[in-house]
Design an enzyme around this catalytic site. Structure first.
Site, PDB file in Angstrom:
ATOM      1  N   THR A 163      45.392  39.060  50.160  1.00 56.70           N
ATOM      2  CA  THR A 163      44.836  39.476  51.441  1.00 56.70           C
ATOM      3  C   THR A 163      43.668  40.441  51.247  1.00 56.70           C
ATOM      4  OG1 THR A 163      46.956  39.278  52.505  1.00 56.70           O
ATOM      5  CG2 THR A 163      45.384  40.746  53.573  1.00 56.70           C
TER       6      THR A 163
ATOM      7  N   ARG B 258      54.537  29.096  58.583  1.00 59.56           N
ATOM      8  CA  ARG B 258      54.846  30.432  58.037  1.00 59.56           C
ATOM      9  C   ARG B 258      53.778  31.450  58.460  1.00 59.56           C
ATOM     10  NH1 ARG B 258      52.313  34.386  54.408  1.00 59.56           N
ATOM     11  NH2 ARG B 258      53.970  35.506  53.361  1.00 59.56           N
TER      12      ARG B 258
ATOM     13  N   GLY C 221      52.776  35.533  57.743  1.00 59.23           N
ATOM     14  CA  GLY C 221      53.069  36.626  56.818  1.00 59.23           C
ATOM     15  C   GLY C 221      53.014  37.989  57.480  1.00 59.23           C
ATOM     16  N   ASP C 222      52.797  38.992  56.665  1.00 59.90           N
ATOM     17  CA  ASP C 222      52.735  40.374  57.150  1.00 59.90           C
ATOM     18  C   ASP C 222      51.383  40.719  57.779  1.00 59.90           C
ATOM     19  OD1 ASP C 222      51.665  39.983  54.518  1.00 59.90           O
ATOM     20  OD2 ASP C 222      51.456  42.145  54.329  1.00 59.90           O
TER      21      ASP C 222
ATOM     22  N   GLY D 257      49.903  41.212  48.967  1.00 64.56           N
ATOM     23  CA  GLY D 257      51.084  40.852  48.201  1.00 64.56           C
ATOM     24  C   GLY D 257      52.028  39.985  49.003  1.00 64.56           C
TER      25      GLY D 257
ATOM     26  N   GLY E 158      54.123  38.903  51.563  1.00 62.21           N
ATOM     27  CA  GLY E 158      54.301  39.421  52.916  1.00 62.21           C
ATOM     28  C   GLY E 158      55.741  39.609  53.337  1.00 62.21           C
TER      29      GLY E 158
END
Ligand code: ASP
Length: 314
Positions: A176, A204, A206-207, A228, A230
């Site tokens: 990211t 999906r 992620g964070d 990294g 997530g």
């Protein structure tokens, strides 16, 4: 004479101590971006930021550089697809007043960060996802673009031969771009943008589009973003945690370290993954910490333009 010199020395010490706590004015403005690509990206925003431009403009400009670069296969155009061949993007942005906007699972738009900013500025919502986010972007004048480049398509086709899903630590399948800035008015802002994990399951998220996970900004305290795996960040609300540790008086590096220690304490398989946090506080101090070696960020101030290698738990 000797006495005066000694007093002078103490004066310098005292001044340095004060500066260490408050950060020298010359360190405002400043901008940090995850990974070595951040050097080039930071430059795009620097001239404006140095002339008094806002942190929120700086983080958007910086994110857009990487989103538009087809050679960066972890964001925007040229991002690696999911296992079904779709490039799906996550991004968010936040300012010093706590305003935030985000898009998740967005397809076909080169600059998700700018769509996230429009969500923040033009809607009563924080997150728009999937087809709804795309419809909003198109209504706002963004142009639909095929984001799957030949290079990413070829790699995906290769991957399909075995279709084994194993994220590689640090590089290759995820990275990211997270950006934090402090402007000359002392205002903080942050942004992060990603195509997420390569060959992830379709759908999906992620964070990175989740405020408090992939990014958090508190204008009174500091800001944090991360890169990294997530899933580990989501389970611990990592960026929010880092900002809370800074609120308790920790330096950015100490705060990032404590958040990594939380992941280590709570998540049994942390050794197989990478998470790296980078943070700045409202005084312009900056720092990072990661699970694995290899995490780094690019810093630009009026006096410095460098890559800083993060310390790590392992
Ligand atoms: N954090 C991103 C995600 O899990 C990926 C990355 O930073 O590499 O989607």
């Amino acid at each position: 004479m000797r006495y005066t010199a000694q007093l002078g020395f103490v004066g310098v010490l005292f001044k340095d101590f004060r500066w260490a706590k408050e950060a020298p004015k010359s360190e405002m403005p400043l901008i940090v971006s995850t990974w070595h690509t951040g050097i080039k990206a930071n430059r795009a925003a620097w001239d404006d930021l140095a002339k008094g431009g806002t942190a929120i403009d700086a983080v958007e400009t910086t994110a857009k550089v990487e989103e538009a670069d087809p050679n960066n296969q972890s964001v925007g155009l040229g991002g690696r697809p999911d296992r079904d061949g779709h490039v799906t993007l996550d991004a968010c942005i936040m300012d010093h007043k706590g305003q935030a906007g985000s898009v998740a699972f967005l397809e076909g738009i080169v600059h998700p960060i700018s769509v996230a900013r429009r969500v923040m500025e033009k809607t009563p919502h924080v997150i728009l996802a999937g087809e709804g986010a795309k419809q909003f972007a198109l209504a706002e004048g963004f142009v639909e673009t095929d984001l799957l480049t030949e290079k990413s398509k070829k790699e995906w086709k290769e991957w399909l031969k075995t279709a084994q899903y194993k994220p590689v630590i640090n590089v290759e399948s995820h990275d990211t771009i997270g950006i934090l800035a402090l402007d000359m008015q002392g205002h903080l802002a942050g942004a992060c943008t990603t195509s997420g994990l390569a060959y992830k399951m379709h759908g999906r998220v992620g964070d990175s589009p989740i405020i408090g996970a992939g990014l958090f900004v508190d204008g009174e305290v500091g800001a944090c973003t991360c890169s990294g795996l997530g899933e580990l960040v989501l389970k611990t609300l990592g960026s929010f945690l880092v900002v809370e540790f800074m609120r308790q008086g920790k330096s950015p590096t100490q705060a990032c370290k404590k958040a990594i220690e939380r992941i280590v304490a709570k998540i049994p398989n942390y050794r197989e993954a990478q998470v790296g946090f980078v943070a700045i506080d409202k005084h312009g101090r900056h720092g990072a910490y990661a699970i694995q070696p290899g995490f780094e960020y690019a810093l630009k101030t009026t006096t410095q333009e460098i890559i800083i290698k993060s310390k790590s738990y392992l």
